[in-house]
Enzyme design. Structure first.
Site, PDB file in Angstrom:
ATOM      1  N   PRO A  85     -33.118 -61.033  55.783  1.00  0.00           N
ATOM      2  CA  PRO A  85     -32.429 -62.028  56.597  1.00  0.00           C
ATOM      3  C   PRO A  85     -33.427 -62.812  57.444  1.00  0.00           C
ATOM      4  O   PRO A  85     -34.260 -62.213  58.115  1.00  0.00           O
ATOM      5  CB  PRO A  85     -31.505 -61.184  57.483  1.00  0.00           C
ATOM      6  N   HIS A  98     -34.093 -55.516  66.361  1.00  0.00           N
ATOM      7  CA  HIS A  98     -34.961 -56.561  66.925  1.00  0.00           C
ATOM      8  C   HIS A  98     -34.615 -57.048  68.336  1.00  0.00           C
ATOM      9  O   HIS A  98     -34.884 -58.210  68.667  1.00  0.00           O
ATOM     10  CB  HIS A  98     -35.014 -57.769  65.964  1.00  0.00           C
ATOM     11  N   THR A 148     -33.622 -66.287  60.077  1.00  0.00           N
ATOM     12  CA  THR A 148     -33.139 -67.449  60.809  1.00  0.00           C
ATOM     13  C   THR A 148     -33.995 -68.654  60.472  1.00  0.00           C
ATOM     14  O   THR A 148     -35.226 -68.584  60.555  1.00  0.00           O
ATOM     15  CB  THR A 148     -33.239 -67.132  62.317  1.00  0.00           C
ATOM     16  N   HIS A 198     -26.354 -56.663  62.166  1.00  0.00           N
ATOM     17  CA  HIS A 198     -27.711 -56.783  62.722  1.00  0.00           C
ATOM     18  C   HIS A 198     -27.795 -55.964  64.017  1.00  0.00           C
ATOM     19  O   HIS A 198     -27.433 -56.434  65.091  1.00  0.00           O
ATOM     20  CB  HIS A 198     -27.996 -58.267  63.007  1.00  0.00           C
ATOM     21  N   TYR A 224     -31.691 -57.628  69.815  1.00  0.00           N
ATOM     22  CA  TYR A 224     -30.491 -58.433  70.044  1.00  0.00           C
ATOM     23  C   TYR A 224     -29.347 -57.550  70.561  1.00  0.00           C
ATOM     24  O   TYR A 224     -29.577 -56.387  70.897  1.00  0.00           O
ATOM     25  CB  TYR A 224     -30.154 -59.224  68.771  1.00  0.00           C
TER      26      TYR A 224
HETATM   27  C1  LIG Z   1     -38.652 -66.956  60.444  1.00  0.00           C
HETATM   28  C2  LIG Z   1     -38.080 -65.584  60.534  1.00  0.00           C
HETATM   29  C3  LIG Z   1     -36.774 -65.415  60.925  1.00  0.00           C
HETATM   30  C4  LIG Z   1     -36.208 -64.134  60.977  1.00  0.00           C
HETATM   31  N1  LIG Z   1     -34.879 -64.000  61.296  1.00  0.00           N
HETATM   32  C5  LIG Z   1     -34.288 -62.787  61.195  1.00  0.00           C
HETATM   33  C6  LIG Z   1     -32.889 -62.664  61.311  1.00  0.00           C
HETATM   34  O1  LIG Z   1     -32.131 -63.645  61.490  1.00  0.00           O
HETATM   35  N2  LIG Z   1     -32.351 -61.432  61.209  1.00  0.00           N
HETATM   36  C7  LIG Z   1     -33.126 -60.316  60.995  1.00  0.00           C
HETATM   37  O2  LIG Z   1     -32.599 -59.204  60.924  1.00  0.00           O
HETATM   38  N3  LIG Z   1     -34.461 -60.408  60.851  1.00  0.00           N
HETATM   39  C8  LIG Z   1     -35.052 -61.612  60.913  1.00  0.00           C
HETATM   40  N4  LIG Z   1     -36.401 -61.723  60.674  1.00  0.00           N
HETATM   41  C9  LIG Z   1     -37.165 -60.535  60.254  1.00  0.00           C
HETATM   42  C10 LIG Z   1     -37.196 -60.424  58.717  1.00  0.00           C
HETATM   43  O3  LIG Z   1     -35.934 -60.053  58.217  1.00  0.00           O
HETATM   44  C11 LIG Z   1     -38.235 -59.403  58.211  1.00  0.00           C
HETATM   45  O4  LIG Z   1     -37.852 -58.099  58.562  1.00  0.00           O
HETATM   46  C12 LIG Z   1     -39.598 -59.684  58.785  1.00  0.00           C
HETATM   47  O5  LIG Z   1     -40.001 -60.998  58.520  1.00  0.00           O
HETATM   48  C13 LIG Z   1     -40.636 -58.719  58.230  1.00  0.00           C
HETATM   49  O6  LIG Z   1     -40.784 -58.859  56.861  1.00  0.00           O
HETATM   50  P1  LIG Z   1     -42.064 -59.639  56.260  1.00  0.00           P
HETATM   51  O7  LIG Z   1     -43.281 -58.926  56.780  1.00  0.00           O
HETATM   52  O8  LIG Z   1     -41.865 -59.463  54.772  1.00  0.00           O
HETATM   53  O9  LIG Z   1     -42.000 -61.037  56.724  1.00  0.00           O
HETATM   54  C14 LIG Z   1     -36.994 -62.987  60.649  1.00  0.00           C
HETATM   55  C15 LIG Z   1     -38.325 -63.175  60.273  1.00  0.00           C
HETATM   56  C16 LIG Z   1     -38.863 -64.447  60.196  1.00  0.00           C
HETATM   57  C17 LIG Z   1     -40.298 -64.597  59.741  1.00  0.00           C
END
Ligand SMILES: Cc1cc2nc3c(=O)[nH]c(=O)nc-3n(C[C@H](O)[C@H](O)[C@H](O)COP(=O)(O)O)c2cc1C
Length: 392
Positions: free
Chosen positions: A26, A183, A28, A180, A185
């Protein structure tokens, strides 16, 4: 040890037959103008869909008090539900499965995002520290204002918002929803003892701090069925000051309750999704406080063993780390965030072990419907073939 498991072997996630284990995390992306999904979202998710692949949407608001970023989608009005239908249809047309992530940011908000400019709601009256900055609609950054602590009698109303949002998601055609709880929230603001300073039935003991999450899970499961519900938590991540003095016990406490709920109803929720400590401070920086790779793998393994069901890991995974996690049985599924932003065909690239396009951080949260969103390149047929041949 699970024999022959790779990122590309099929997996039965409850009633869903997945053809591989590379999940869209997920994320944003701030392209849902005024809270309503636009055609660009259909294009973005469709680009990242594969037959039998699994996608989780960006955090999607359960109510008009839930926002803390500009132009994030909601799923609490009919207009939003109708708009989501087009996104879901585009994903289903590619044969993929999609869950909607239900989100409320709690105190990670600001008057500009609140109806009537009111204080955001939380488990506490204490604001997020000045170490963190909120992204405002004009692109500038501000400090988080003091929130208003929810009274215990108001909490069932918030639980109800999640229940309705889940029903709306099903109405929009989603295959399920993810709660969710991670993180920093709203739900995490109840779970973590570094934030939750309540003295009522929602604060203090682990049982009390888990209550809000478990009430939401229960309500949503009753509304749409356990087999359409995923839960995300991040016990060891301090994003937005969400510290806990004992992350392992907190992780166990959540898992113990999920296991018990599953036992009581005689069916499992779809999955538990846990963010690794390796990945902290997403979206704001590339670094965060974390332990050694060994400590983190051990932490995740402990939680994985405790949970009776599908376990999805996320956070800082490369192709190789994902392969290792799946092969060793440390995870059934791996969700990828940043690499999936800049590689719409990430699954194919991983399969071919092809080079990845680097993501551009500055367009993560901008509103352009194309730039930094749907304009990342696919491998063209010729280069995909070359990659494949070079590996034979
Ligand atoms: C731009 C961005 C937006 C994110 N928004 C959310 C979100 O809306 N909900 C959520 O649970 N995690 C969010 N995350 C965390 C990601 O789901 C993911 O766990 C995190 O990027 C780590 O994985 P990666 O190392 O593969 O990027 C976001 C991460 C990024 C980079």
């Amino acid at each position: 040890m699970a024999e022959g498991r790779t990122l590309f072997s099929p997996y039965k996630m409850g009633k869903f037959n997945l053809s591989h284990r590379v999940v869209l995390a997920p994320m944003t992306r701030c392209r849902a103008l005024n809270g309503v999904p636009q055609p660009a979202l259909a294009e973005y998710y469709s680009q990242r869909s594969t037959p039998g692949g699994f996608l989780i949407t960006e955090g999607t608001l359960v109510s008009d008090t839930g926002a803390g970023f500009p132009h994030v989608p909601g799923i609490y009005t009919d207009e939003q539900v109708e708009a989501w239908k087009k996104v879901v249809d585009a994903v289903h047309a590619k044969g993929a499965i999609i869950f909607c992530q239900l989100w409320h940011v709690g105190r990670a908000s600001h008057g500009v995002y609140q109806p009537g400019g009111e204080a955001p709601i939380s488990s506490t009256n204490n604001p997020i520290s000045k170490r963190w900055k909120i992204l405002l609609p004009d692109g500038s950054h501000g400090t988080y204002p003091p929130p208003r602590r929810l009274e215990a009698h108001e909490i069932p109303h918030i639980v109800e918002q999640y229940r309705r949002a889940a029903l709306n998601a099903i109405r929009a055609g989603f295959d399920g929803i993810e709660i969710h709880g991670a993180h920093g929230y709203l739900i995490d603001q109840f779970l973590k003892d570094g934030i939750n300073d309540r003295t009522d039935e929602y604060g203090g003991s682990l049982a009390n701090r888990c209550k809000f999450l478990i009430q939401i899970v229960q309500a949503v499961v009753e509304a749409i069925g356990a087999d359409r519900v995923g839960v995300r938590v991040s016990p060891a991540i301090d994003h937005l000051d969400a510290m806990d003095s004992d992350p392992v016990s907190l992780g166990f406490a959540v898992i113990e309750r999920l296991n018990k709920l599953q036992q009581n109803i005689g069916s499992k929720i779809t999955y538990l999704h846990v963010t690794q400590p390796r990945y902290a401070a997403y979206g704001q920086a590339e670094s965060g406080k974390h332990g050694s790779d060994q400590d983190e793998a051990e932490f995740m393994r402990t939680l994985r063993k405790a949970y009776h069901g599908t376990f999805m890991a996320s956070g800082g995974f490369t192709r190789e780390l994902g392969m290792e996690a799946v092969a060793s049985g440390d995870a059934d599924l791996v969700s990828y965030g940043r690499h999936f932003i800049s590689n719409p065909d990430l699954v194919l690239r991983f399969k071919l072990n092809a080079p990845l396009t680097k993501y551009v951080r500055k367009t993560f949260y901008t509103q352009d419907p194309v730039v930094g969103y749907t304009d990342y390149p696919f491998l063209n047929k010729a280069s995909a073939k070359e990659e494949l041949l070079s590996r034979l």
